[in-house]
Enzyme design. Structure first.
Site, mmCIF file in Angstrom:
data_model
loop_
_atom_site.group_PDB
_atom_site.id
_atom_site.type_symbol
_atom_site.label_atom_id
_atom_site.label_comp_id
_atom_site.label_asym_id
_atom_site.label_seq_id
_atom_site.Cartn_x
_atom_site.Cartn_y
_atom_site.Cartn_z
ATOM 1 N N GLY A 104 0.850 -1.193 0.000
ATOM 2 C CA GLY A 104 0.000 0.000 0.000
ATOM 3 C C GLY A 104 0.879 1.234 0.000
ATOM 4 O O GLY A 104 2.096 1.138 0.156
ATOM 5 N N LYS A 105 0.315 2.389 -0.211
ATOM 6 C CA LYS A 105 1.063 3.644 -0.107
ATOM 7 C C LYS A 105 0.072 4.784 -0.009
ATOM 8 O O LYS A 105 -1.021 4.714 -0.585
ATOM 9 C CB LYS A 105 1.949 3.858 -1.345
ATOM 10 C CG LYS A 105 3.127 4.774 -1.091
ATOM 11 C CD LYS A 105 4.237 4.041 -0.346
ATOM 12 C CE LYS A 105 5.518 4.798 -0.317
ATOM 13 N NZ LYS A 105 6.642 3.947 0.106
ATOM 14 N N GLY A 106 0.461 5.857 0.677
ATOM 15 C CA GLY A 106 -0.412 7.015 0.790
ATOM 16 C C GLY A 106 0.378 8.296 0.682
ATOM 17 O O GLY A 106 1.615 8.283 0.730
#
Ligand code: NAD
Length: 417
Positions: A104-106
């Protein structure tokens, strides 16, 4: 510098590796797209009472091997495609080092230097509130990335735990040790970069003692890598940050340069430098080892023609465009890919999560030993695939190993509904 879309770079890398894999096209196609992307607008009160809005994203790319895992970045250049690409790289990074996570990444589109600490706290807590339904110790576990660190992770943990009325430190990693963080986490990315450099020099029968090294970017990943590679006996002759590059053919004391940067805010003006030049010039220096440790797309196909380093170890995520990768492969420059070289951060994040779940803290010595074992095992798996399948470069080999692991996990568990 050409504008390369990082999401397209990721897909191209997967296609390149796919040619050498026994994975059906439909399964590979599924592994090239994120499962979901949250896009949100944060409305936050500033110190002067006005409301400002910020665009923010969280991409959950693939969860076949475990909870989504990846950092949160604060930068004005954050885009939806960048976050998607970075989340995809996390899938293959966690798979190549074989830890039980997806990717994931934000990110928030923000120049953090323009805001006070109390404004940053409110912005971070607003994002944590938006993220709350999607994250969790077995769902999605964020971590620090560019311009975020222990402070932001502590705020996110506190917001989550307060709203959930629980104590769940493993919901986020990269926290300070007093808030459930792991010893050794701050140094972990630079440390894995050092292990990767040591292993590739050993594999190529090259001597690290006295090797010349250039490091682009002198933040967390770059400066720790410089310090630890220097400790192996190498000569760090050039380093840079967003202010420019400094050079001394006799080598720097990496710790002293960091002290100077702490005091003045940049490496430029360091009195041990004999020359100062642009970042681009640093990337084309004739050195034994180049460590790009700033942002993605630092080297494109044109610049790659001028890269004089014999070995590149990627501390940053995606510092070479696919064109640059092709050029360096053709020119016989050995590149240890980001998904392996900088996997120390996520690996020690994994150790932090394990310790949080055990409610038991490991010693720093244990953390570093377990990290070394994981990175050297991953390096061996990559070079085994490189030799066994006669692959064109180490990046393709790392993707072959990792895609196969993700595809096996998907195929063995079946598809539902
Ligand atoms: P950081 O913010 O601590 O440091 C970034 C450094 O790059 C700073 O010194 C900045 O001045 C410099 N920089 C920015 N633009 C530059 C330019 N054009 N030329 C030269 N230098 C420039 O960030 P970080 O945590 O060290 O992350 C760096 C890279 O490593 C990113 O790609 C990040 O995704 C990757 N990475 C970091 C971690 C981690 O745990 N910190 C883990 C995995 C990957």
């Amino acid at each position: 510098m050409t504008e390369t879309n990082p999401f397209e770079s990721l897909q191209e890398q997967l296609d390149d590796a796919g040619e050498y894999l026994d994975v059906p096209d439909d399964v590979l196609g599924r592994l090239k797209q994120p499962e979901r992307v949250l896009e949100t607008t944060l409305s936050v009160e500033m110190d002067d009472g006005t409301i400002e809005t910020f665009k923010a994203f969280r991409s959950q790319f693939n969860g076949d091997r475990g909870p989504y895992k990846g950092g949160i970045r604060y930068h004005p250049g954050v885009t939806r495609d960048e976050v998607k690409a970075l989340s995809g790289w996390m899938v293959y990074k966690t798979a190549v080092v074989d830890i039980p996570y997806g990717g994931g990444k934000g990110g928030i589109v923000i120049e953090p230097d323009d805001y006070s600490e109390s404004e940053l706290e409110r912005i971070t807590r607003a994002f944590a509130k938006e993220l709350r339904p999607f994250i969790g110790v077995d769902k999605d576990i964020p971590a620090p990335d560019v311009n975020t660190g222990q402070r932001e992770m502590n705020w996110i943990k506190d917001t989550y735990e307060t709203l959930e009325n629980t104590t769940e430190p493993g919901v986020i990693t990269g926290k300070s040790p007093k808030n459930g963080g792991s010893l050794g986490r701050v140094e972990a990315t630079g440390r894995s970069t050092m292990f990767a450099a040591r292993e590739i020099f050993d594999y190529l029968d090259r001597d690290m003692e006295g090797a010349s090294v250039a490091v682009q970017g002198y933040g967390n990943a770059g400066w720790i890598a410089a310090k630890l590679i220097e400790d192996l006996g190498a000569n760090v002759v050039a380093v840079s940050d967003s202010s420019g590059a400094i050079y001394n053919a006799d080598g720097f004391d990496a710790r002293d340069v960091k002290q100077f940067k702490r005091e003045t805010g940049s490496v430029s003006g360091y009195d041990g430098a004999t020359e100062e030049f642009s970042n681009e010039d640093l990337l084309t220096l004739d050195v034994d080892l180049l460590v790009p440790a700033a942002l993605e797309n630092a080297i494109d196909g044109d610049l790659a023609q001028d890269v004089e380093a014999d070995v590149v170890v990627e501390a940053a995520n995606g510092p070479l465009t696919p064109d640059a990768d092709d050029v360096l492969t053709e020119r016989g420059v050995h590149v240890v890919p980001d998904i392996l070289a900088n996997a120390g951060g996520v690996t020690v994040s994994y150790f932090e999560w394990v310790q949080n779940r055990q409610r038991f803290q490991w010693t720093e010595e244990r953390v570093n030993e377990e990290l070394e074992a994981i990175i050297t095992d991953a390096f061996d798996a990559m070079t085994d695939a490189y030799e066994a399948d006669d692959l064109p470069n180490f990046r393709t080999a790392a993707y072959v190993v990792s895609i196969q692991r993700v595809a096996d996990s998907f195929e063995e568990s079946g598809s539902w509904p």
